[in-house]
Motif scaffolding. Structure first.
Motif, short mmCIF file in Angstrom:
data_model
loop_
_atom_site.label_atom_id
_atom_site.label_comp_id
_atom_site.label_asym_id
_atom_site.label_seq_id
_atom_site.Cartn_x
_atom_site.Cartn_y
_atom_site.Cartn_z
N ALA A 129 0.82 -1.21 0.00
CA ALA A 129 0.00 0.00 0.00
C ALA A 129 0.86 1.27 0.00
O ALA A 129 0.49 2.28 -0.60
CB ALA A 129 -0.92 -0.01 1.21
N LEU A 130 2.01 1.20 0.68
CA LEU A 130 2.87 2.37 0.79
C LEU A 130 3.91 2.45 -0.32
O LEU A 130 4.69 3.41 -0.38
CB LEU A 130 3.58 2.37 2.15
CG LEU A 130 2.68 2.50 3.39
CD1 LEU A 130 3.49 2.28 4.66
CD2 LEU A 130 2.02 3.87 3.41
N GLY A 131 3.93 1.42 -1.18
CA GLY A 131 4.88 1.41 -2.27
C GLY A 131 6.31 1.14 -1.83
O GLY A 131 7.27 1.62 -2.46
N LEU A 132 6.47 0.37 -0.76
CA LEU A 132 7.80 0.05 -0.26
C LEU A 132 8.39 -1.10 -1.06
O LEU A 132 7.67 -1.97 -1.57
CB LEU A 132 7.74 -0.33 1.22
CG LEU A 132 7.15 0.72 2.18
CD1 LEU A 132 7.11 0.17 3.61
CD2 LEU A 132 7.95 2.02 2.12
N SER A 133 9.71 -1.14 -1.14
CA SER A 133 10.38 -2.18 -1.92
C SER A 133 10.38 -3.52 -1.20
O SER A 133 10.53 -4.57 -1.83
CB SER A 133 11.82 -1.77 -2.24
OG SER A 133 12.54 -1.55 -1.03
N GLU A 134 10.22 -3.49 0.13
CA GLU A 134 10.18 -4.72 0.91
C GLU A 134 9.37 -4.51 2.17
O GLU A 134 9.16 -3.36 2.60
CB GLU A 134 11.59 -5.18 1.28
CG GLU A 134 12.35 -4.21 2.16
CD GLU A 134 13.74 -4.72 2.52
OE1 GLU A 134 14.17 -5.75 1.97
OE2 GLU A 134 14.39 -4.08 3.37
#
Length: 528
Positions: free
Chosen positions: A459-464
């Motif tokens: 949802a936050l567009g984090l890579s991991e």
């Protein structure tokens, strides 16, 4: 039995003089003779009212520093006599006993004396004897006597007299009797509870609990359940003592969840800005931050989905920046030690949002008792006030935690104390990044918390997932290595748990093999 009783005589003896003059004047105007004791009589006379001393009624002076003044047949006969019983009326005539139709008594301020921390002898002196005796007598004889023990009921008494042409009805007197017995019961409960505590009796043979009605609710946990909220007189900051600045009335679930939120955020008293977001009594996000708004944002990012319609608790007064951020989504309640004018203006546009101000944080180490009803009885215990001492931790693995890992382990452990068992909390950089609560299997809690972190990463567009490089806290020991290994798979690098399992060696060996650092607390935090 007559329904309407027209009073001719009232005995008034009160420690709380609130409304006394107005009551005395109103009764006197209605032709009711006033009989009183000591300080009450003096106060009524100072108001210009004609008062008959109780010593004149009994024929005995007040004695023993006021301990003995109303314990007399002339008083109790006047309260207990059945006016429609020929034998009783004959006894009254024979002994010159005058009927007492209204009794107004409130008790020595025992609870307030205890709350001030008074010594044993002072508390003992503030145990009322004559007052409860008269109240119980008058309440028993409510067929003929109106008894008032709370100043807040003075107005109701006068309205009843006006509405019944100078009389009181049986229904009114019976209602007052029930209020009176509840008051004497709560008074005795306060005395017995104080004595047990002062004498360090952990499990007294009989235990009484008392409360004062604060709110009758529309319903309980569900619409088909009735409910009410009672306070216990404690001045400890929290939902029961908070001032509600805006929003509709708190519901049963609101109060339960807000209490959980505030107790959690109070763990961070004296530390930097902190925020706890609660849903269904479990934290869905907890964090510290450089500012209060930063703490809220980091807590919110742990589980944005669950935060919707949640409870927000803050350890600092609410400011405008934080208020604006909170107002962006639907929030049920915000509770904080204070709120500045700008924050209040922002919340004023959110009519359904409740804002509670506590003027302080709760002391998580304060001694208190929790009570839970079960079928046929009550479970009573001390509140879980344990505070983790880092010096008491045992490093169980070959690798010790780094300084940063240790800080996060202590943070995660603090939060896990407030999560329903089986509890698993992942934390990184002073913020929760995954919470697993209330599962029957600790492995399930571990995996659910990790999965929620994966959802938030997407949802936050984090890579991991944010569990990569996190630490993990478990409220009780890992009975098998599987839960610990699931945490390692999620990316946790360090673990804090109580230890004490029969398979501790296996769990420690698994941690070493996975390269984890693990510390043992020797204390668990089951929360049901």
């Amino acid at each position: 039995m007559a329904d309407l009783i027209r009073p001719e005589r009232a005995l008034i003896s009160v420690s709380d003089k609130t409304g006394l003059e107005e009551l005395g004047r109103a009764l006197s105007r209605r032709g009711v003779e006033l009989v009183s004791t000591g300080g009450t009589a003096k106060a009524l006379r100072a108001a210009g009212l004609e008062v008959r001393d109780v010593s004149e009624l009994t024929g005995f002076p007040e004695m023993m520093d006021g301990r003995v003044k109303t314990l007399h047949p002339m008083v109790h006969g006047g309260l207990l006599a059945l006016r429609d019983d020929a034998g009783h009326t004959a006894s009254m005539e024979e002994h010159g006993i005058a009927p007492i139709d209204i009794l107004v008594v409130n008790l020595y301020p025992f609870e307030a004396t205890v709350a001030k921390g008074a010594d044993w002898d002072t508390c003992i002196e503030n145990i009322d004897i004559g007052g409860p005796a008269m109240l119980r007598a008058a309440a028993k004889n409510h067929a003929h006597v109106a008894v008032v023990t709370d100043p807040e009921d003075y107005g109701a008494l006068l309205e009843e007299l006006d509405g019944q042409d100078g009389a009181t009805s049986f229904a009114f007197r019976r209602n007052l009797a029930q209020i009176t017995y509840a008051r004497t019961a709560s008074y005795d409960a306060a005395v017995s509870t104080w004595m047990a505590g002062a004498m360090k009796i952990e499990a007294p043979r009989r235990r009484a609990f008392a409360g004062t009605l604060a709110q009758t609710m529309r319903y309980g946990e569900n619409p088909h359940q009735s409910a009410a909220f009672y306070t216990d007189g404690s001045e400890r900051p929290g939902v029961a003592t908070a001032k509600q600045l805006q929003g509709k009335e708190l519901s049963y679930n609101n109060i339960n969840d807000t209490d959980a939120a505030f107790e959690l955020v109070s763990e961070f008293a004296g530390q930097g800005p902190a925020c706890a977001i609660i849903k269904h009594a479990n934290p869905c996000g907890v964090a510290g931050g450089a500012t209060l708004a930063d703490a809220y944002s980091r807590a919110f990012d742990c589980d944005r989905t669950s935060a919707f319609g949640g409870i927000v608790a803050l350890n600092r007064p609410l400011d405008a920046e934080t208020a604006a951020a909170i107002a962006e989504i639907f929030t049920e309640v915000v509770i904080a030690p204070g709120a500045d004018d700008a924050a209040r203006e922002i919340f004023a546009t959110k009519k359904n949002l409740r804002l509670l101000i506590t003027d302080g944080l709760a002391d998580p180490a304060a001694a208190a008792t929790t009570v839970r009803q079960v079928s046929g009885g009550y479970l009573v215990q001390d509140r879980d006030a344990h505070h983790l001492d880092p010096a008491g931790l045992t490093v169980a693995t070959k690798r010790a935690p780094s300084e940063a890992e240790m800080a996060d382990l202590i943070f995660a452990w603090t939060v896990a104390k407030h999560v329903k068992s089986n509890a698993i909390v992942y934390a990184r950089d002073g913020a929760t990044v995954g919470v697993g609560a209330g599962q029957m299997s600790r492995v399930d809690s571990t995996r659910i918390a990790a999965r929620k972190a994966e959802d938030m990463a997407e949802a936050l567009g984090l890579s991991e997932p944010p569990t990569r490089g996190s630490v993990v806290a478990s409220d009780a020991f890992f009975p098998f290595p599987d839960g610990l290994l699931a945490a390692a798979e999620a990316g946790a690098t360090a673990v804090i748990q109580p230890g004490g399992s029969m398979r501790d060696k296996d769990v420690i060996a698994a941690a070493d093999e996975a390269g984890l650092a693990m510390v043992l607390t020797g204390v668990r935090h089951f929360r049901h």
